[in-house]
Design a protein around this motif. Structure first.
Motif, PDB file in Angstrom:
ATOM      1  N   ALA A  44      45.604  30.778  34.916  1.00  0.00           N
ATOM      2  CA  ALA A  44      45.043  31.153  36.164  1.00  0.00           C
ATOM      3  C   ALA A  44      45.769  30.431  37.405  1.00  0.00           C
ATOM      4  O   ALA A  44      46.167  31.067  38.486  1.00  0.00           O
ATOM      5  N   ALA A  45      45.793  29.161  37.165  1.00  0.00           N
ATOM      6  CA  ALA A  45      46.396  28.269  38.435  1.00  0.00           C
ATOM      7  C   ALA A  45      47.556  28.790  38.556  1.00  0.00           C
ATOM      8  O   ALA A  45      48.206  28.745  39.757  1.00  0.00           O
ATOM      9  N   GLU A  46      48.434  28.775  37.409  1.00  0.00           N
ATOM     10  CA  GLU A  46      50.088  29.175  37.512  1.00  0.00           C
ATOM     11  C   GLU A  46      50.101  30.556  38.238  1.00  0.00           C
ATOM     12  O   GLU A  46      50.904  30.817  39.006  1.00  0.00           O
ATOM     13  N   TRP A  47      49.353  31.442  37.954  1.00  0.00           N
ATOM     14  CA  TRP A  47      49.425  33.005  38.495  1.00  0.00           C
ATOM     15  C   TRP A  47      49.159  32.918  39.983  1.00  0.00           C
ATOM     16  O   TRP A  47      49.826  33.488  40.645  1.00  0.00           O
ATOM     17  N   LEU A  48      48.082  32.125  40.627  1.00  0.00           N
ATOM     18  CA  LEU A  48      47.728  32.043  41.740  1.00  0.00           C
ATOM     19  C   LEU A  48      48.973  31.322  42.581  1.00  0.00           C
ATOM     20  O   LEU A  48      49.380  31.812  43.678  1.00  0.00           O
ATOM     21  N   VAL A  49      49.609  30.265  41.959  1.00  0.00           N
ATOM     22  CA  VAL A  49      50.742  29.534  42.743  1.00  0.00           C
ATOM     23  C   VAL A  49      51.914  30.740  42.710  1.00  0.00           C
ATOM     24  O   VAL A  49      52.722  30.831  43.837  1.00  0.00           O
ATOM     25  N   ASP A  50      52.170  31.472  41.693  1.00  0.00           N
ATOM     26  CA  ASP A  50      53.248  32.564  41.649  1.00  0.00           C
ATOM     27  C   ASP A  50      53.026  33.357  42.980  1.00  0.00           C
ATOM     28  O   ASP A  50      53.924  33.762  43.783  1.00  0.00           O
ATOM     29  N   TYR A  51      51.852  33.882  42.992  1.00  0.00           N
ATOM     30  CA  TYR A  51      51.519  34.880  44.071  1.00  0.00           C
ATOM     31  C   TYR A  51      51.551  34.435  45.520  1.00  0.00           C
ATOM     32  O   TYR A  51      51.880  34.957  46.325  1.00  0.00           O
ATOM     33  N   LEU A  52      51.098  33.121  45.497  1.00  0.00           N
ATOM     34  CA  LEU A  52      51.129  32.812  46.861  1.00  0.00           C
ATOM     35  C   LEU A  52      52.518  32.351  47.369  1.00  0.00           C
ATOM     36  O   LEU A  52      53.094  32.511  48.540  1.00  0.00           O
ATOM     37  N   ARG A  53      53.302  31.880  46.354  1.00  0.00           N
ATOM     38  CA  ARG A  53      54.758  31.543  46.708  1.00  0.00           C
ATOM     39  C   ARG A  53      55.473  33.034  47.280  1.00  0.00           C
ATOM     40  O   ARG A  53      56.195  33.068  47.981  1.00  0.00           O
ATOM     41  N   ASP A  54      54.988  34.209  46.386  1.00  0.00           N
ATOM     42  CA  ASP A  54      55.685  35.328  46.772  1.00  0.00           C
ATOM     43  C   ASP A  54      55.196  35.790  48.307  1.00  0.00           C
ATOM     44  O   ASP A  54      55.924  36.403  49.032  1.00  0.00           O
ATOM     45  N   ILE A  55      53.974  35.480  48.735  1.00  0.00           N
ATOM     46  CA  ILE A  55      53.704  35.599  49.897  1.00  0.00           C
ATOM     47  C   ILE A  55      54.192  34.612  51.074  1.00  0.00           C
ATOM     48  O   ILE A  55      54.306  34.805  52.284  1.00  0.00           O
ATOM     49  N   GLY A  56      54.759  33.641  50.556  1.00  0.00           N
ATOM     50  CA  GLY A  56      55.631  32.733  51.268  1.00  0.00           C
ATOM     51  C   GLY A  56      54.943  31.231  51.756  1.00  0.00           C
ATOM     52  O   GLY A  56      55.356  30.512  52.472  1.00  0.00           O
ATOM     53  N   PHE A  57      53.899  30.899  50.606  1.00  0.00           N
ATOM     54  CA  PHE A  57      53.205  29.528  50.919  1.00  0.00           C
ATOM     55  C   PHE A  57      53.988  28.833  49.883  1.00  0.00           C
ATOM     56  O   PHE A  57      54.977  28.856  49.015  1.00  0.00           O
ATOM     57  N   PRO A  68      43.668  22.212  36.257  1.00  0.00           N
ATOM     58  CA  PRO A  68      44.484  21.890  37.405  1.00  0.00           C
ATOM     59  C   PRO A  68      43.979  22.335  38.581  1.00  0.00           C
ATOM     60  O   PRO A  68      43.295  23.385  38.833  1.00  0.00           O
ATOM     61  N   MET A  69      44.481  21.989  39.769  1.00  0.00           N
ATOM     62  CA  MET A  69      44.275  22.448  41.247  1.00  0.00           C
ATOM     63  C   MET A  69      45.430  23.214  41.637  1.00  0.00           C
ATOM     64  O   MET A  69      46.606  23.062  41.106  1.00  0.00           O
ATOM     65  N   VAL A  70      45.076  24.104  42.593  1.00  0.00           N
ATOM     66  CA  VAL A  70      46.106  24.853  43.155  1.00  0.00           C
ATOM     67  C   VAL A  70      46.125  24.343  44.753  1.00  0.00           C
ATOM     68  O   VAL A  70      45.191  24.529  45.285  1.00  0.00           O
ATOM     69  N   VAL A  71      47.528  23.885  45.146  1.00  0.00           N
ATOM     70  CA  VAL A  71      47.359  23.534  46.620  1.00  0.00           C
ATOM     71  C   VAL A  71      48.527  24.053  47.384  1.00  0.00           C
ATOM     72  O   VAL A  71      49.595  24.472  46.489  1.00  0.00           O
ATOM     73  N   ALA A  72      48.524  24.711  48.472  1.00  0.00           N
ATOM     74  CA  ALA A  72      49.437  25.694  49.015  1.00  0.00           C
ATOM     75  C   ALA A  72      49.352  25.628  50.625  1.00  0.00           C
ATOM     76  O   ALA A  72      48.090  25.163  51.247  1.00  0.00           O
ATOM     77  N   HIS A  73      50.262  25.409  51.136  1.00  0.00           N
ATOM     78  CA  HIS A  73      50.650  25.454  52.530  1.00  0.00           C
ATOM     79  C   HIS A  73      51.542  26.299  53.343  1.00  0.00           C
ATOM     80  O   HIS A  73      52.194  27.053  52.599  1.00  0.00           O
ATOM     81  N   HIS A  74      51.122  26.660  54.520  1.00  0.00           N
ATOM     82  CA  HIS A  74      51.867  27.632  55.200  1.00  0.00           C
ATOM     83  C   HIS A  74      51.502  27.229  56.749  1.00  0.00           C
ATOM     84  O   HIS A  74      50.502  27.063  57.173  1.00  0.00           O
ATOM     85  N   ASP A  75      52.790  27.380  57.434  1.00  0.00           N
ATOM     86  CA  ASP A  75      52.915  26.892  58.843  1.00  0.00           C
ATOM     87  C   ASP A  75      52.161  28.296  59.768  1.00  0.00           C
ATOM     88  O   ASP A  75      52.025  29.267  59.027  1.00  0.00           O
ATOM     89  N   GLY A  76      51.591  27.825  60.852  1.00  0.00           N
ATOM     90  CA  GLY A  76      51.208  28.972  61.844  1.00  0.00           C
ATOM     91  C   GLY A  76      52.320  29.446  62.709  1.00  0.00           C
ATOM     92  O   GLY A  76      53.492  28.934  62.689  1.00  0.00           O
TER      93      GLY A  76
END
Length: 462
Positions: A44-57, A68-76
């Motif tokens: 589940a954590a890996e799925w979320l990381v893959d999808y967030l990367r697809d969005i640009g995170f 595991p934790m999922v951590v993601a960042h995106h600039d404003g």
């Protein structure tokens, strides 16, 4: 400021594909309490990381001693944009008893409920995969139209919320600099009703105490010693009864230090919600209100402190009858705190109160059971005001600011460890059956939840 309507329209257009993505996540059996599902939690954590990367995170899986934790960042859109930390959890409760489910809990679907409402069914739909995906999908729609987000976003998804979050505090401590933001957004709460969104501005704190009063050095025959020997059950029950006066106020010295009156306009808004004493207590077979006189049930449960006896025992409690005077009597007491009440001061005051009422030849022991302060966002906070307006623009009825009688530990951790206030906005309903068989999430909650986060992000950036 960009036009918001195209972003909202894109969220509407994306709804079928966003449901497909949500259902992919819901099919993963990320049950954190059962070691047999350890690999599913990582999946589940890996799925979320893959999808967030697809969005640009910029997203990654972070290993912990547990899940595991999922951590993601995106600039404003601008470097000076406000910075928010969005929190959710991807783990879910076990599904037992499986025979009470109408459908496979890990094969989600859209079904029709009473009145033609559409609901999403399956474990995790409301708690918390459906809720966290409202924010992810809001980011996706905003990026589709504008190429950037209006605020700087850090995302933290954990996989142990349903099993006590043992890895969370160490992770926050180790990564405080990376995770600290202007404020946190938490989407693990509920609306007032299907048409009325809610912002939880206050969570009560808690102090737990176990007290043991000892009199004689052994249980005594009540015929030989009755009337002459101290009875610790009598002593303890008198002490506990004295915690409240005839008006329902708590009698401990300094107990109300830090307790402020709820603003009149907030109390007036609660009155419009239409919850009566009869309606609230009637559901549990009661009719006469307790607590402080002259206060509504919402004020008593959301904004006032309490002292409750949660258990009491002593002497002979088995089958039949045994005429003894017990040597010991015990009780467990909890205090719910509001405002800026100090848990340590409340504990000290309670212990001093008990000791002051003991006979000279009796003794007392205390065993603490945790203590945490209340969490409160100022009712006139600009963040709260902006979010309230944004929600009111989306839903049929204006948003209400509510309190919560219990607590959400992560909110206290964000405040105490990262120095951040939290904005609690969720789209669950009281009948979503979280933690129970046949969990569901309203399709309207999911769809309008996405649109709500779009509006809130835009409002926070303004």
């Amino acid at each position: 400021m960009p036009d918001l309507m195209p972003v909202l329209a894109r969220a509407d257009q994306n709804l079928p594909s966003s449901l497909d993505k949500l259902f992919e996540l819901l099919r993963i059996k990320s049950i954190s309490t059962d070691p047999a599902y350890k690999d599913d939690c990582r999946k589940a954590a890996e799925w979320l990381v893959d999808y967030l990367r697809d969005i640009g995170f910029d997203a990654s899986v972070r290993t912990t001693p547990g899940h595991p934790m999922v951590v993601a960042h995106h600039d404003g859109a601008a470097p000076s944009a406000p910075h928010v930390l969005f929190y959710g959890h991807y783990d879910v409760q076990p599904v037992d008893p499986i025979e009470l489910w109408d459908n496979d809990p890990f094969e989600p679907s859209v079904q029709e409920a009473a009145g033609g409402r559409k609901i999403l069914t399956g474990r995790g739909t409301a708690d918390d995969k459906g809720q966290l995906m409202t924010f992810v999908e809001a980011c996706r729609a905003y990026k589709d139209i504008n190429g950037a987000l209006p605020v700087r976003v850090t995302i933290l998804f954990e996989g142990e919320e349903e099993s006590g979050s043992p890895s969370l505090k160490p992770f926050l401590e180790a990564n405080a600099a990376e995770l600290k933001a202007d404020y946190a957004l938490v989407c693990d709460t509920s609306m007032w009703d299907r048409d009325t969104p809610a912002i939880a501005a206050a969570l009560r704190g808690l102090v737990g105490e176990e007290v043991v009063v000892t009199a004689a050095d052994r249980d005594l025959h009540s015929g030989l010693f009755g009337g002459a020997a101290a009875n610790p059950i009598h002593i303890l029950t008198r002490i506990l009864a004295g915690l409240h006066d005839d008006t329902g106020r708590i009698t401990l010295d300094g107990f109300y230090n830090g307790v402020e009156e709820t603003p009149a306009n907030i109390k007036a808004s609660w009155e419009t919600l239409g919850l009566t004493t009869e309606g609230f207590l009637g559901e549990v077979g009661l009719s006469v209100p307790s607590g402080e006189k002259g206060r509504s049930v919402l004020e008593l449960t959301w904004a006032r402190p309490t002292a409750e006896v949660n258990g009491i025992w002593g002497g002979y409690t088995g089958e039949g009858f045994k005429t003894v005077i017990a040597a010991k009597a015990s009780a467990k007491i909890s205090f719910r705190l509001v405002g800026t009440q100090d848990p340590d001061a409340i504990r000290d005051s309670f212990r001093a109160y008990v000791r002051s009422r003991l006979p000279a030849d009796c003794s007392v022991e205390f065993h603490p059971h945790g203590g945490s302060p209340a969490i409160h966002l100022s009712y006139d906070s600009p963040v709260l005001t902006k979010a309230k307006t944004a929600l009111s623009d989306e839903w049929p009825k204006p948003a209400v600011v509510i309190g919560m009688g219990g607590s959400i530990p992560i909110v206290g951790d964000f405040q105490n460890m990262l120095g951040m206030e939290s904005l609690l906005v969720g789209f669950g309903l009281s009948d979503d059956r979280i933690h129970s068989p046949n969990e569901k999430y309203e399709l309207t909650s999911y769809h309008k939840g996405i649109r709500s986060w779009i509006r809130i992000m835009e409002a926070l950036a303004a």
